[in-house]
Design an enzyme around this catalytic site. Structure first.
Site, short mmCIF file in Angstrom:
data_model
loop_
_atom_site.label_atom_id
_atom_site.label_comp_id
_atom_site.label_asym_id
_atom_site.label_seq_id
_atom_site.Cartn_x
_atom_site.Cartn_y
_atom_site.Cartn_z
N ASP A 67 71.18 13.45 39.31
CA ASP A 67 69.77 13.07 39.35
C ASP A 67 69.28 12.89 37.91
O ASP A 67 69.92 13.32 36.95
CB ASP A 67 68.94 14.11 40.12
N GLU A 110 57.31 14.21 43.51
CA GLU A 110 58.00 15.39 42.98
C GLU A 110 57.11 16.23 42.06
O GLU A 110 56.43 15.70 41.20
CB GLU A 110 59.17 14.97 42.10
C1 BGC Z 1 60.62 8.41 36.75
C2 BGC Z 1 61.14 8.83 38.10
C3 BGC Z 1 61.90 10.07 37.93
C4 BGC Z 1 61.09 11.13 37.22
C5 BGC Z 1 61.90 12.35 36.97
C6 BGC Z 1 59.81 9.51 36.14
O1 BGC Z 1 59.32 9.13 34.89
O2 BGC Z 1 59.82 7.29 36.90
O3 BGC Z 1 61.96 7.87 38.65
O4 BGC Z 1 62.29 10.50 39.18
O5 BGC Z 1 60.58 10.65 35.99
O6 BGC Z 1 61.22 13.29 36.22
C1 BGC Z 2 64.40 12.12 41.92
C2 BGC Z 2 65.37 11.30 42.72
C3 BGC Z 2 65.28 9.87 42.31
C4 BGC Z 2 65.50 9.73 40.83
C5 BGC Z 2 65.40 8.32 40.33
C6 BGC Z 2 64.53 11.87 40.45
O1 BGC Z 2 63.53 12.50 39.76
O2 BGC Z 2 64.63 13.48 42.19
O3 BGC Z 2 65.09 11.45 44.09
O4 BGC Z 2 66.24 9.13 43.03
O5 BGC Z 2 64.52 10.50 40.16
O6 BGC Z 2 64.11 7.86 40.34
#
Ligand code: BGC
Ligand code: BGC
Length: 814
Positions: free
Chosen positions: A294, A489
């Site tokens: 990830d 998230e």
């Molecule tokens: C990205 C996401 C990623 C996340 C993780 C964001 O800046 O756009 O895709 O999942 O950072 O921290």
């Molecule tokens: C997320 C994933 C995602 C990745 C790419 C991460 O922060 O946990 O689910 O696929 O970012 O955007």
């Protein structure tokens, strides 16, 4: 072309030239394994490390792709080219791909993005309900069709790979990614993994085939307190029972990649866990695709910011094949090269990772068709896909309460309010155009309010105000569309209160003050803490996060489509109950599987499954009976423990949870128990096997009789119209004579009824049938048989019962 084939046939080794079909790996007629082996034999260490590296589109140029031999690019959440259109994406994709094709070996890069509810980074894409809504539909075929539609939209933009589905089993609704889960039970994500087949098609490389990713491996939905990226504290048996099954099924369906979870298992980060990644996933489960980390996930292994060589070595040696290193990709490359050169990462591991990645690239047809297939661009947000999304939205609605205000009538005066009523961004949630999602007109679609207006047309009146102001008693009904606003998230975790906020509560208060019935439509990614308010609401619908097609919500409100959704999660009575899950004995506001309909409630006719694994633990003169829970589509209401005494049985006790203590055991006297599960409608399961218990000191080991068949049953029917007669022969195949016997079985179909029986006393409760010996045939010596039978009726089909027990012991059939 002819020259190239002729040259290849001579077996000469040529310096590879991009675009020339001269080498075995470039020959689509050869088996993939042979092409991979040939290509691997030509690659330098730097080329191999490049294949294992994934950079973020905004942090890398096409020239970098060439220079560093990068194997993959991703779009993070909301990371899109300008213009953010299908053509804008395809142009960007082709530019990066040309960078990859310009390398000496011309290995195409693979481009990944989070198409998690449609191709959600692209403005104008069809946005489907988030997974929690799909879980409510209980419709794996629908999930597969959504996967197919999404794959077409993805293909039209060039993207090869989606980081979806999340097969997370969300066990604590405080988790901000609960909506990415199909529900709280492993069987939901297992069933809905059909979406993998939708994304990939029946075979990789077929029309609009997009590589799928099962994520996040393993235990992401089980963290303590529902903390995102937290610690899942479970025994291995629990981890396997709750979180592993959906991955097993996705592997069976051929999922091409698996993403590792940020979370830890009992304190150890998954990203460094060799046991779970290599031993379990690759060796035990036989996963042959590739494992991707990830976003900066390997950087979390040591808890300190910045990749270190030790983290890189641990992650790669644990079994990660491709590393998502969005902006730190250069440092990853340098560190991995150093670790390999120092011998801390074996070349065999590098080759294995490359073999896995290259295999998928070949299978996808990337070497033959490296550029975007723009023929699918027209599917982005197409009418057909939006119609499918509307169907999915309607099927995901769960009617939780109806005091009569629903369904809405078109020829009435309807007042609509609430901040999620007319807001595409809010109804779509996180992972929509931007990472965390956002409010407002972020992408084209139909809001819930527009859906209501479309349905009413000129037949009635629809008035809208955001906060409910302007309503008066002249309206027939008020609809409050409230709930949550977008999050993803981290930001979505709710460690404290889980109720509606003051804005939403005030809106509802304003509506109620007008004295008209209030229908609440909750747009949210999870159950909310609303028990105190529900009594004030006439009707309540859980709409989840429907996406762009709000018409599907209106369809159900007006009964254009009937409500059929069932809760994929247990609805708490209070946030303090979190985590609350089906079978944990905590009283729910609405149980798992709950969902009303408009008509006279459809009778629940499905009986729970029989309790299994009945065991006794004896302690002095008492014994605790435990068993594995039964399953039932609306949930088991109670277990009834029966005590067998000779030919008859009495109810010993009742319990909501799968355990009961038996007291008053007398040394030297053995007693026998069995358990039956019942649901709220009174349907009862077949009986469990029996367990024998004795007071400790005489025989501390309970002697379970389960599993030993001591009877044999043959069951034959003669069917006509809607009636039938059944003849049954029961043989005592055990070694002991029976003085008195009871035969039990369950009809598979709720329409089957015993109307009149012979040679036994017959009774039926729900689908459960009991036949107890007549006065004259109670004595059944070992090896002897008895014949009995009954007349019955059935509606639909007349399947034969699957299993029988005699005095609680299972019988063989045939
Ligand atoms: C990205 C996401 C990623 C996340 C993780 C964001 O800046 O756009 O895709 O999942 O950072 O921290
Ligand atoms: C997320 C994933 C995602 C990745 C790419 C991460 O922060 O946990 O689910 O696929 O970012 O955007």
């Amino acid at each position: 072309m002819a020259t190239a084939v002729a040259l290849a046939a001579t077996g000469l080794t040529l310096a590879p030239v991009a675009g020339a079909s001269t080498l075995p790996y470039q020959d689509p007629a050869l088996p993939v394994a042979q092409r991979v082996a040939d290509l691997l034999s030509r690659m330098s260490l730097d080329e191999k490390i490049g294949q294992m590296t994934q950079a973020e589109r905004a942090k890398v140029s096409p020239a970098d792709v060439t220079a560093y031999r990068l194997g993959s690019i991703l779009s993070g959440g909301g990371s899109a080219p300008a213009p953010n259109t299908a053509a804008g994406w395809a142009d960007m994709y082709d530019t990066f791909q040309r960078g990859a094709l310009a390398t000496p070996l011309g290995i195409p890069m693979i481009y990944g993005s989070d198409a998690v509810h449609g191709h959600n980074n692209v403005v104008g894409a069809t946005i489907f309900p988030h997974n929690i809504g799909l879980g409510a539909t209980r419709d794996p075929g629908l999930a597969e069709r959504i996967g197919r539609a999404t794959a077409e939209e993805v293909t039209g933009t060039g993207v090869d790979w989606t980081f979806s589905p999340c097969l997370c089993v969300a066990r604590n609704d405080r988790w901000g990614r609960t909506y990415e889960s199909f529900g709280e039970k492993p069987e939901l994500a297992t069933q809905m993994s059909s979406i993998v087949t939708g994304y990939q098609g029946t075979t990789l490389g077929g029309p609009a085939s997009v590589l799928a990713t099962a994520k996040h491996y393993l235990g992401d939905g089980g963290t303590t307190n529902g903390t995102d990226q937290g610690n899942t504290q479970l025994s291995e048996a629990e981890l396997r029972a709750i979180h592993l099954p959906p991955f097993v099924e996705a592997i069976r369906k051929g999922v091409g990649s698996i993403m590792i979870s940020y979370s830890s298992w009992n304190g150890q980060k998954l990203h460094g866990n060799r046991y779970l990644i290599t031993d379990l996933l690759k060796n035990e489960l036989g996963f042959t695709g590739f494992v991707v980390s990830d976003w900066n996930g390997i950087d979390q292994i040591d808890g300190a910011p910045g990749f270190t060589g030790a983290e890189v070595a641990q992650a790669i040696n644990a079994g990660i094949d491709m590393v998502m290193a969005p902006d730190g990709w250069q440092s990853f490359i340098t560190l991995l090269r150093g670790e390999v050169q120092a011998g801390r990462v074996p070349m065999s591991r590098i080759d294995d990772a490359n073999r896995r990645i290259l295999t998928k690239k070949f299978e996808l047809g990337l070497f033959e068709r490296p550029l975007a297939d723009r023929s699918y661009a027209g599917t982005l947000g197409s009418a057909a896909h939006r119609e499918l999304a509307r169907e999915a939205v309607a099927k995901s609605q769960v009617l939780l309460k109806n005091g009569g205000a629903l369904p809405l009538r078109t020829n009435s005066r309807i007042f609509v309010a609430g901040r999620n009523a007319d807001n595409i961004g809010n109804q779509s949630g996180g992972w929509t155009v931007s990472w965390q999602g956002g409010s407002g007109n972020t992408t084209p679609g139909t809001t819930i309010l527009q859906g209501i207006r479309n349905t009413v047309g000129s037949a009635g009146t629809v008035t809208y105000s955001l906060n409910g102001s302007g309503i008066d008693s002249s309206y027939d009904v008020a609809v409050a569309v409230v709930g949550e606003t977008p999050y993803a998230e981290g930001q979505g975790d709710r460690p404290t209160g889980m109720g509606l906020d003051a804005t939403d509560l005030n809106t509802i208060t304003t509506l109620r003050a007008a004295g008209v019935p209030v229908v609440v439509v909750l747009v949210s990614g999870r159950p909310l803490d609303i028990a105190a308010q529900v009594p004030n609401w006439n009707s309540l619908v859980a709409a989840w996060l429907p996406g762009t097609e709000g018409q599907g919500v209106a369809d159900v409100l007006f009964a254009v489509r009937q409500p059929t959704g069932k809760l994929p999660v247990t609805w708490m009575q209070s946030a303090s109950q979190q985590p609350i899950n089906d079978g944990d004995g905590k009283p729910a506001l609405f149980p798992y599987g709950y969902g009303l309909s408009y008509g006279s409630p459809a009778p629940d006719t499905t009986a729970p499954t029989a309790p299994t694994n009945l065991r006794a633990t004896v302690n002095g003169t008492s014994a605790t009976l435990t068993w594995s829970p039964s399953t039932d589509e609306v949930g088991v209401r109670e277990y009834v423990v029966h005590e067998l005494a000779g030919t008859s049985d009495t109810v010993y006790g009742r319990t909501a949870t799968p355990s009961l203590t038996v007291t008053g055991l007398v040394p030297g006297v053995s007693r026998q128990f069995f358990v039956v599960a019942a649901d709220a409608a009174g349907n009862t399961s077949p009986a469990s096997t029996t367990v024998v218990v004795q007071a400790a000191g005489v025989d501390p080991t309970p002697t379970p009789t389960q599993g030993t068949a001591t009877c044999q049953v043959s069951y034959a029917t003669n069917d006509w119209g809607a009636g039938f007669s059944a003849t049954i022969t029961v043989r005592n195949s055990g070694t002991a004579a029976l003085s008195g016997w009871t035969l039990r079985f369950a009809f598979p179909d709720a329409g089957q009824r015993v109307t009149q029986g012979w040679s036994a006393t017959w009774s039926q409760s729900g689908t459960a049938v009991t036949a107890t010996n007549a006065a004259w045939n109670g004595s059944l010596p070992a090896g002897a048989s008895v014949g009995l039978g009954f007349n019955g009726t059935y509606s639909g089909t007349n399947p034969r019962p699957a299993s029988f027990t005699l005095n609680g012991a299972p019988c063989t059939t045939g």
